[in-house]
Scaffold this active site. Structure first.
Site, PDB file in Angstrom:
ATOM      1  N   PHE A 196       0.814  -1.224   0.000  1.00 31.15           N
ATOM      2  CA  PHE A 196       0.000   0.000   0.000  1.00 31.15           C
ATOM      3  C   PHE A 196       0.847   1.273   0.000  1.00 31.15           C
ATOM      4  O   PHE A 196       0.373   2.341   0.379  1.00 31.15           O
ATOM      5  CB  PHE A 196      -0.980   0.029   1.191  1.00 31.15           C
ATOM      6  CG  PHE A 196      -1.735  -1.250   1.381  1.00 31.15           C
ATOM      7  CD1 PHE A 196      -2.726  -1.624   0.486  1.00 31.15           C
ATOM      8  CD2 PHE A 196      -1.441  -2.093   2.446  1.00 31.15           C
ATOM      9  CE1 PHE A 196      -3.417  -2.813   0.651  1.00 31.15           C
ATOM     10  CE2 PHE A 196      -2.129  -3.284   2.622  1.00 31.15           C
ATOM     11  CZ  PHE A 196      -3.122  -3.642   1.721  1.00 31.15           C
ATOM     12  N   SER A 197       2.117   1.179  -0.411  1.00 26.58           N
ATOM     13  CA  SER A 197       2.965   2.379  -0.431  1.00 26.58           C
ATOM     14  C   SER A 197       3.005   3.036  -1.813  1.00 26.58           C
ATOM     15  O   SER A 197       3.655   4.066  -1.977  1.00 26.58           O
ATOM     16  CB  SER A 197       4.381   2.023   0.030  1.00 26.58           C
ATOM     17  OG  SER A 197       4.983   1.101  -0.871  1.00 26.58           O
ATOM     18  N   GLY A 198       2.337   2.448  -2.797  1.00 28.97           N
ATOM     19  CA  GLY A 198       2.284   3.079  -4.115  1.00 28.97           C
ATOM     20  C   GLY A 198       3.424   2.688  -5.043  1.00 28.97           C
ATOM     21  O   GLY A 198       3.710   3.410  -5.995  1.00 28.97           O
ATOM     22  N   GLU A 251       6.498  -6.596  -8.514  1.00 27.18           N
ATOM     23  CA  GLU A 251       6.501  -7.679  -7.516  1.00 27.18           C
ATOM     24  C   GLU A 251       7.805  -8.467  -7.562  1.00 27.18           C
ATOM     25  O   GLU A 251       7.823  -9.700  -7.512  1.00 27.18           O
ATOM     26  CB  GLU A 251       5.295  -8.614  -7.727  1.00 27.18           C
ATOM     27  CG  GLU A 251       3.944  -7.921  -7.680  1.00 27.18           C
ATOM     28  CD  GLU A 251       3.508  -7.509  -6.276  1.00 27.18           C
ATOM     29  OE1 GLU A 251       4.256  -7.787  -5.302  1.00 27.18           O
ATOM     30  OE2 GLU A 251       2.448  -6.879  -6.165  1.00 27.18           O
ATOM     31  N   CYS A 297       3.656   1.651  11.082  1.00 25.64           N
ATOM     32  CA  CYS A 297       4.946   2.257  11.385  1.00 25.64           C
ATOM     33  C   CYS A 297       5.730   1.336  12.327  1.00 25.64           C
ATOM     34  O   CYS A 297       5.221   0.314  12.785  1.00 25.64           O
ATOM     35  CB  CYS A 297       4.755   3.638  12.010  1.00 25.64           C
ATOM     36  SG  CYS A 297       4.162   3.569  13.709  1.00 25.64           S
TER      37      CYS A 297
HETATM   38 ZN    ZN Z   1       1.888   3.811  13.742  1.00 30.19          ZN
END
Ligand code: ZN
Length: 197
Positions: free
Chosen positions: A26-28, A96, A184
Protein backbone atom coordinates in the site's frame (compact mmCIF):
# COMPACT_ATOMS: atom_id res chain seq x y z
CA UNK A 1 10.81 12.07 -8.46
CA UNK A 2 11.20 14.61 -11.22
CA UNK A 3 14.92 14.90 -10.53
CA UNK A 4 15.40 11.14 -10.93
CA UNK A 5 13.58 11.11 -14.25
CA UNK A 6 15.83 13.84 -15.57
CA UNK A 7 18.97 12.09 -14.35
CA UNK A 8 18.01 8.82 -15.99
CA UNK A 9 16.79 10.38 -19.20
CA UNK A 10 20.27 11.76 -19.72
CA UNK A 11 21.94 8.53 -18.69
CA UNK A 12 19.78 6.37 -20.90
CA UNK A 13 21.30 8.03 -23.95
CA UNK A 14 24.70 6.57 -23.12
CA UNK A 15 23.90 3.39 -21.20
CA UNK A 16 21.55 1.38 -19.06
CA UNK A 17 20.74 1.62 -15.39
CA UNK A 18 18.81 -0.03 -12.56
CA UNK A 19 16.18 1.85 -10.54
CA UNK A 20 14.54 0.20 -7.56
CA UNK A 21 11.17 1.30 -6.14
CA UNK A 22 10.62 -0.37 -2.79
CA UNK A 23 8.46 -0.09 0.31
CA UNK A 24 5.67 -1.82 2.21
CA UNK A 25 2.33 -2.91 0.82
CA UNK A 26 0.00 0.00 0.00
CA UNK A 27 2.96 2.38 -0.43
CA UNK A 28 2.28 3.08 -4.12
CA UNK A 29 5.19 1.10 -5.62
CA UNK A 30 3.29 -0.14 -8.66
CA UNK A 31 1.77 3.30 -9.27
CA UNK A 32 5.26 4.82 -9.28
CA UNK A 33 6.52 2.06 -11.59
CA UNK A 34 3.64 2.72 -13.99
CA UNK A 35 4.24 6.47 -13.82
CA UNK A 36 7.85 6.02 -14.95
CA UNK A 37 6.91 3.49 -17.65
CA UNK A 38 4.20 5.75 -19.03
CA UNK A 39 6.70 8.59 -19.28
CA UNK A 40 9.11 6.29 -21.11
CA UNK A 41 6.33 5.44 -23.59
CA UNK A 42 5.56 9.12 -24.10
CA UNK A 43 9.25 9.52 -24.89
CA UNK A 44 8.72 6.86 -27.63
CA UNK A 45 10.97 4.31 -25.95
CA UNK A 46 10.05 0.65 -26.37
CA UNK A 47 8.88 -0.72 -23.03
CA UNK A 48 8.62 -4.31 -21.76
CA UNK A 49 6.80 -5.09 -18.52
CA UNK A 50 7.13 -8.30 -16.53
CA UNK A 51 5.63 -9.78 -13.38
CA UNK A 52 6.16 -13.12 -11.63
CA UNK A 53 3.70 -15.83 -12.56
CA UNK A 54 3.10 -16.53 -8.87
CA UNK A 55 1.31 -13.21 -8.46
CA UNK A 56 -2.09 -13.99 -9.95
CA UNK A 57 -4.28 -11.86 -7.74
CA UNK A 58 -6.28 -10.30 -10.54
CA UNK A 59 -5.04 -11.15 -13.99
CA UNK A 60 -2.39 -13.06 -15.88
CA UNK A 61 -1.59 -10.31 -18.31
CA UNK A 62 -2.03 -6.99 -16.53
CA UNK A 63 0.33 -5.13 -14.27
CA UNK A 64 -1.96 -4.61 -11.30
CA UNK A 65 -1.92 -2.18 -8.44
CA UNK A 66 -4.13 -1.38 -5.53
CA UNK A 67 -5.81 1.55 -7.28
CA UNK A 68 -6.93 -0.62 -10.21
CA UNK A 69 -4.83 1.18 -12.81
CA UNK A 70 -3.24 -1.40 -15.04
CA UNK A 71 -1.04 -1.73 -18.08
CA UNK A 72 -0.28 -5.00 -19.87
CA UNK A 73 2.47 -7.10 -18.29
CA UNK A 74 3.99 -10.40 -19.29
CA UNK A 75 3.86 -13.03 -16.52
CA UNK A 76 7.09 -15.04 -16.39
CA UNK A 77 7.89 -18.06 -14.23
CA UNK A 78 11.57 -17.28 -13.65
CA UNK A 79 13.94 -14.32 -13.84
CA UNK A 80 15.94 -15.76 -16.76
CA UNK A 81 12.75 -15.66 -18.88
CA UNK A 82 12.50 -11.87 -18.61
CA UNK A 83 14.48 -10.73 -21.61
CA UNK A 84 17.64 -11.55 -23.47
CA UNK A 85 20.17 -8.71 -23.48
CA UNK A 86 20.42 -7.31 -26.97
CA UNK A 87 16.68 -7.32 -27.66
CA UNK A 88 15.03 -4.18 -28.98
CA UNK A 89 13.41 -3.20 -25.69
CA UNK A 90 14.90 0.00 -24.22
CA UNK A 91 13.05 0.10 -20.91
CA UNK A 92 12.17 -2.95 -18.79
CA UNK A 93 9.70 -2.70 -15.89
CA UNK A 94 9.51 -5.49 -13.32
CA UNK A 95 6.75 -5.59 -10.70
CA UNK A 96 6.50 -7.68 -7.52
CA UNK A 97 10.22 -8.38 -7.84
CA UNK A 98 10.39 -9.93 -4.36
CA UNK A 99 8.68 -13.04 -5.74
CA UNK A 100 11.40 -13.68 -8.33
CA UNK A 101 14.28 -16.12 -7.85
CA UNK A 102 17.82 -15.12 -6.83
CA UNK A 103 18.89 -14.85 -10.47
CA UNK A 104 16.98 -11.57 -10.88
CA UNK A 105 19.83 -9.23 -9.78
CA UNK A 106 22.22 -10.78 -12.32
CA UNK A 107 19.56 -10.59 -15.05
CA UNK A 108 18.92 -6.91 -14.28
CA UNK A 109 22.65 -6.19 -14.23
CA UNK A 110 23.12 -7.86 -17.61
CA UNK A 111 20.24 -5.84 -19.05
CA UNK A 112 21.58 -2.57 -17.64
CA UNK A 113 25.08 -3.37 -18.91
CA UNK A 114 23.63 -3.88 -22.39
CA UNK A 115 22.06 -0.39 -22.31
CA UNK A 116 18.57 -1.13 -20.96
CA UNK A 117 16.91 1.11 -18.36
CA UNK A 118 15.60 -1.39 -15.79
CA UNK A 119 12.94 -0.23 -13.30
CA UNK A 120 12.18 -2.73 -10.53
CA UNK A 121 9.35 -2.45 -7.98
CA UNK A 122 8.94 -4.76 -5.00
CA UNK A 123 8.47 -5.26 -1.29
CA UNK A 124 11.73 -4.61 0.53
CA UNK A 125 10.59 -6.54 3.64
CA UNK A 126 8.33 -9.51 4.25
CA UNK A 127 5.68 -9.45 6.99
CA UNK A 128 8.34 -10.43 9.55
CA UNK A 129 10.36 -7.34 8.70
CA UNK A 130 13.11 -9.36 6.98
CA UNK A 131 14.65 -8.48 3.57
CA UNK A 132 12.51 -10.08 0.87
CA UNK A 133 13.97 -12.37 -1.83
CA UNK A 134 16.26 -10.69 -4.39
CA UNK A 135 15.31 -7.14 -3.30
CA UNK A 136 18.30 -6.38 -1.02
CA UNK A 137 20.79 -7.41 -3.74
CA UNK A 138 18.92 -5.33 -6.32
CA UNK A 139 18.94 -2.31 -4.01
CA UNK A 140 22.69 -2.69 -3.56
CA UNK A 141 23.31 -2.85 -7.31
CA UNK A 142 20.96 -0.05 -8.37
CA UNK A 143 21.85 3.48 -9.46
CA UNK A 144 18.80 4.74 -7.60
CA UNK A 145 16.62 3.39 -4.78
CA UNK A 146 13.29 5.04 -3.99
CA UNK A 147 11.75 3.89 -0.73
CA UNK A 148 8.05 4.71 -0.53
CA UNK A 149 5.94 4.63 2.61
CA UNK A 150 2.32 3.77 3.22
CA UNK A 151 0.30 5.38 6.03
CA UNK A 152 0.16 3.57 9.38
CA UNK A 153 -3.48 2.58 9.95
CA UNK A 154 -3.02 2.85 13.73
CA UNK A 155 -1.42 6.28 14.15
CA UNK A 156 -1.13 7.93 10.73
CA UNK A 157 2.66 8.15 10.61
CA UNK A 158 4.63 6.89 7.57
CA UNK A 159 4.50 3.07 7.53
CA UNK A 160 7.38 0.83 6.47
CA UNK A 161 6.03 -2.58 7.57
CA UNK A 162 3.38 -4.86 6.06
CA UNK A 163 1.65 -6.16 9.16
CA UNK A 164 -0.05 -9.53 8.62
CA UNK A 165 -3.55 -9.68 10.09
CA UNK A 166 -4.15 -13.40 9.80
CA UNK A 167 -2.30 -16.27 11.45
CA UNK A 168 -0.16 -17.83 8.73
CA UNK A 169 3.61 -18.23 8.99
CA UNK A 170 4.52 -18.69 5.31
CA UNK A 171 6.55 -15.89 3.70
CA UNK A 172 4.24 -15.69 0.69
CA UNK A 173 0.56 -15.07 1.33
CA UNK A 174 -1.16 -13.20 -1.45
CA UNK A 175 -3.93 -10.89 -0.52
CA UNK A 176 -4.65 -7.32 0.27
CA UNK A 177 -6.71 -5.44 2.78
CA UNK A 178 -8.07 -8.60 4.42
CA UNK A 179 -4.58 -10.01 5.03
CA UNK A 180 -2.25 -7.06 5.61
CA UNK A 181 -2.19 -3.50 6.87
CA UNK A 182 0.61 -0.93 6.77
CA UNK A 183 2.17 0.02 10.12
CA UNK A 184 4.95 2.26 11.38
CA UNK A 185 7.81 0.87 13.47
CA UNK A 186 6.12 1.59 16.82
CA UNK A 187 2.69 0.21 15.91
CA UNK A 188 4.20 -2.85 14.18
CA UNK A 189 5.69 -3.83 17.54
CA UNK A 190 2.63 -3.17 19.69
CA UNK A 191 1.76 -6.06 22.03
CA UNK A 192 -0.74 -8.48 20.52
CA UNK A 193 -3.77 -7.34 22.53
CA UNK A 194 -3.38 -3.79 21.22
CA UNK A 195 -3.50 -4.99 17.64
CA UNK A 196 -7.28 -5.06 17.53
CA UNK A 197 -8.87 -1.84 16.38
ZN1 ZN B 1 1.89 3.81 13.74
Amino acid sequence: MQAYDDIFKRRSESGGSIEVICGSMFSGKTEELMRRLKRARIARLSVGIFSPKADTRYSDSELVSHNANSIPAMPVSKASAILAPGSQVQVVGIDEAQFFDDELPDICNALANSGVRVIVAGLDMDFKGQPFGPMPALMAMAESVTKLHAVCVICGNPALYSYRLINNDGQILLGEKESYEPRCRICYHLPQQEHQH
